[in-house]
Scaffold this motif. Structure first.
Motif, PDB file in Angstrom:
ATOM      1  N   HIS A   1       0.988  -1.201   0.000  1.00 18.51           N
ATOM      2  CA  HIS A   1       0.038   0.049   0.158  1.00 18.51           C
ATOM      3  C   HIS A   1       0.901   1.450  -0.093  1.00 18.51           C
ATOM      4  N   GLU A   2       1.731   1.138   0.679  1.00 18.06           N
ATOM      5  CA  GLU A   2       2.959   2.424   0.766  1.00 18.06           C
ATOM      6  C   GLU A   2       3.368   2.568  -0.738  1.00 18.06           C
ATOM      7  N   ALA A   3       3.747   1.353  -1.390  1.00 15.57           N
ATOM      8  CA  ALA A   3       4.564   1.680  -2.916  1.00 15.57           C
ATOM      9  C   ALA A   3       3.265   2.153  -3.478  1.00 15.57           C
ATOM     10  N   TYR A   4       2.119   1.710  -3.584  1.00 16.32           N
ATOM     11  CA  TYR A   4       0.982   2.409  -4.332  1.00 16.32           C
ATOM     12  C   TYR A   4       0.697   3.906  -4.144  1.00 16.32           C
ATOM     13  N   ALA A   5       0.965   4.342  -2.871  1.00 15.95           N
ATOM     14  CA  ALA A   5       0.816   5.772  -2.429  1.00 15.95           C
ATOM     15  C   ALA A   5       1.875   6.638  -2.947  1.00 15.95           C
ATOM     16  N   VAL A   6       2.999   6.014  -3.059  1.00 16.56           N
ATOM     17  CA  VAL A   6       4.019   6.944  -3.719  1.00 16.56           C
ATOM     18  C   VAL A   6       4.132   6.888  -5.223  1.00 16.56           C
ATOM     19  N   GLN A   7       3.614   5.770  -5.727  1.00 20.26           N
ATOM     20  CA  GLN A   7       3.190   5.861  -7.161  1.00 20.26           C
ATOM     21  C   GLN A   7       2.212   6.926  -7.492  1.00 20.26           C
ATOM     22  N   TRP A   8       0.771   6.970  -6.742  1.00 17.17           N
ATOM     23  CA  TRP A   8      -0.208   7.891  -7.033  1.00 17.17           C
ATOM     24  C   TRP A   8       0.394   9.378  -6.812  1.00 17.17           C
ATOM     25  N   PHE A   9       1.327   9.674  -5.690  1.00 16.89           N
ATOM     26  CA  PHE A   9       1.801  10.829  -5.419  1.00 16.89           C
ATOM     27  C   PHE A   9       2.838  11.195  -6.585  1.00 16.89           C
ATOM     28  N   GLY A  10       3.498  10.302  -7.170  1.00  8.52           N
ATOM     29  CA  GLY A  10       4.312  10.531  -8.173  1.00  8.52           C
ATOM     30  C   GLY A  10       3.605  10.914  -9.373  1.00  8.52           C
ATOM     31  N   MET A  11       2.683  10.160  -9.730  1.00  7.49           N
ATOM     32  CA  MET A  11       1.663  10.544 -10.855  1.00  7.49           C
ATOM     33  C   MET A  11       1.415  11.883 -10.737  1.00  7.49           C
ATOM     34  N   ALA A  12       0.844  12.361  -9.469  1.00  6.53           N
ATOM     35  CA  ALA A  12       0.045  13.829  -9.449  1.00  6.53           C
ATOM     36  C   ALA A  12       1.623  15.009  -9.384  1.00  6.53           C
ATOM     37  N   ALA A  13       2.556  14.427  -9.344  1.00  6.75           N
ATOM     38  CA  ALA A  13       3.884  15.574  -9.389  1.00  6.75           C
ATOM     39  C   ALA A  13       3.996  15.304 -10.772  1.00  6.75           C
ATOM     40  N   VAL A  14       4.246  14.309 -11.518  1.00  5.23           N
ATOM     41  CA  VAL A  14       4.345  14.465 -13.015  1.00  5.23           C
ATOM     42  C   VAL A  14       3.310  15.265 -13.706  1.00  5.23           C
ATOM     43  N   PHE A  15       2.003  14.970 -13.296  1.00  2.49           N
ATOM     44  CA  PHE A  15       0.909  15.607 -13.938  1.00  2.49           C
ATOM     45  C   PHE A  15       0.874  17.267 -13.749  1.00  2.49           C
ATOM     46  N   ILE A  16       1.454  17.723 -12.382  1.00  7.54           N
ATOM     47  CA  ILE A  16       1.439  19.123 -12.245  1.00  7.54           C
ATOM     48  C   ILE A  16       2.706  19.580 -13.095  1.00  7.54           C
ATOM     49  N   GLY A  17       3.568  18.876 -13.155  1.00  4.36           N
ATOM     50  CA  GLY A  17       4.881  19.209 -13.831  1.00  4.36           C
ATOM     51  C   GLY A  17       4.611  19.606 -15.398  1.00  4.36           C
ATOM     52  N   VAL A  18       3.800  18.520 -15.889  1.00  8.07           N
ATOM     53  CA  VAL A  18       3.399  18.730 -17.395  1.00  8.07           C
ATOM     54  C   VAL A  18       2.626  19.903 -17.416  1.00  8.07           C
ATOM     55  N   VAL A  19       1.484  20.257 -16.511  1.00  9.96           N
ATOM     56  CA  VAL A  19       0.591  21.144 -16.753  1.00  9.96           C
ATOM     57  C   VAL A  19       1.396  22.630 -16.576  1.00  9.96           C
ATOM     58  N   VAL A  20       2.367  22.638 -15.588  1.00 14.96           N
ATOM     59  CA  VAL A  20       3.181  23.902 -15.393  1.00 14.96           C
ATOM     60  C   VAL A  20       4.039  24.021 -16.653  1.00 14.96           C
ATOM     61  N   ALA A  21       4.592  23.155 -17.405  1.00 11.88           N
ATOM     62  CA  ALA A  21       5.424  23.306 -18.591  1.00 11.88           C
ATOM     63  C   ALA A  21       4.277  23.731 -19.647  1.00 11.88           C
ATOM     64  N   MET A  22       3.471  23.299 -19.956  1.00 16.44           N
ATOM     65  CA  MET A  22       2.246  23.804 -20.787  1.00 16.44           C
ATOM     66  C   MET A  22       1.963  25.218 -20.607  1.00 16.44           C
ATOM     67  N   TRP A  23       1.490  25.516 -19.434  1.00 17.13           N
ATOM     68  CA  TRP A  23       1.217  26.862 -19.069  1.00 17.13           C
ATOM     69  C   TRP A  23       2.231  27.844 -19.294  1.00 17.13           C
ATOM     70  N   ARG A  24       3.493  27.680 -18.856  1.00 14.86           N
ATOM     71  CA  ARG A  24       4.904  28.281 -19.509  1.00 14.86           C
ATOM     72  C   ARG A  24       4.857  28.382 -20.767  1.00 14.86           C
ATOM     73  N   ARG A  25       4.511  27.441 -21.679  1.00 10.18           N
ATOM     74  CA  ARG A  25       4.677  27.521 -23.032  1.00 10.18           C
ATOM     75  C   ARG A  25       3.497  28.564 -23.618  1.00 10.18           C
ATOM     76  N   GLU A  26       2.543  28.625 -22.987  1.00  9.75           N
ATOM     77  CA  GLU A  26       1.198  29.258 -23.411  1.00  9.75           C
ATOM     78  C   GLU A  26       1.631  30.853 -23.113  1.00  9.75           C
ATOM     79  N   LEU A  27       2.186  31.047 -21.830  1.00 11.16           N
ATOM     80  CA  LEU A  27       2.717  32.401 -21.654  1.00 11.16           C
ATOM     81  C   LEU A  27       3.817  33.099 -22.756  1.00 11.16           C
ATOM     82  N   ARG A  28       4.676  32.221 -23.121  1.00  5.93           N
ATOM     83  CA  ARG A  28       5.662  32.620 -23.970  1.00  5.93           C
ATOM     84  C   ARG A  28       4.936  32.990 -25.354  1.00  5.93           C
TER      85      ARG A  28
END
Length: 246
Positions: A207-234
């Motif tokens: 269960h702890e490993a599953y939690a790390v996976q979900w949190f990791g997916m959340a971090a990657v998702f936010i990273g992608v969104v931030v990158a897309m937002w910065r590209r949009e600003l540029r």
């Protein structure tokens, strides 16, 4: 989701929902890990305790997984088969037999273990009920009502039940029933196949490993969104700069 629409209110709402879902799943897995750890700790502490001597007096709360002994005899009435139990992939039943506690008439349900299903449920097996006084031992188990397709609780004399619902059984029984099931020890002679669930820390780590996976997916998702937002600003700034140079 287009990079030019990431700042759109609907897009931001979708991002928020997905991020909250991923974080929520991670938190849920951590909660499951805590539950399994608590079960493991409680089981480890209780398994070495001296057996509870069961009498006609009803047991109090928080007695699951405690070893227990009881003196009396198996009851010739009220035995039933708990349906949809499997062992090594084979369908079958658990044999649940009331045990009359001496002295008195209070019963405790005893899970005597698993037997296979042969043929159809139209010809149910009839396990033999041991005769005579005896002392049996096992571990207390607090049964929780589960999902069932039964429209109403079975009658007291039903020989087949989909659910091990102690409260439903006790309400229909003509005697007092202890609020726990006794899972018969593996070395007791009155049982069948017994492989009782034993908690270990493997489930906690999973269960702890599953939690790390979900949190990791959340971090990657936010990273992608931030990158897309910065590209949009540029992309938005380029036309402004071009107009200034003109």
């Amino acid at each position: 989701m287009s990079t030019r629409r990431i700042s759109h209110p609907l897009a931001l709402l979708g991002v928020s929902v997905i991020f909250a879902l991923l974080i929520g799943l991670g938190i849920w897995q951590l909660q499951r890990a805590d539950e399994k750890q608590a079960w493991f700790d409680g089981y480890s502490a209780r398994i070495s305790e001296a057996p509870i001597q069961i009498t006609a007096r009803l047991l109090g709360p928080d007695r699951s997984n405690f070893p227990a002994e009881v003196r009396g005899r198996f009851d010739g009435e009220g035995q039933f088969l708990w349906d949809n139990r499997t062992h090594q992939g084979q369908p079958g039943f658990h044999v649940i037999t009331p045990f009359v506690i001496t002295p008195g008439e209070t019963r405790i349900l005893v899970d005597r273990g698993w037997i296979p299903l042969f043929g159809s449920r139209e010809n149910l097996p009839i396990p033999k009920i041991p005769a005579g006084p005896r002392v049996i031992s096992g571990y207390l188990y607090e049964s929780k009502p589960g999902f069932t397709l039964e429209a109403r609780a079975p009658e007291y004399d039903s020989t087949l039940r989909q659910n091990l619902d102690l409260s439903a059984f006790a309400s229909s029984a003509p005697y007092t029933v202890q609020p726990y099931v006794l899972r018969l020890d593996m070395d007791q002679r009155d049982g069948f196949v017994r492989v009782w669930p034993v908690p270990d820390q493997t489930a906690v780590r999973r269960h702890e490993a599953y939690a790390v996976q979900w949190f990791g997916m959340a971090a990657v998702f936010i990273g992608v969104v931030v990158a897309m937002w910065r590209r949009e600003l540029r992309a938005r700034r380029r036309p402004v700069r071009n107009k200034i140079h003109e």
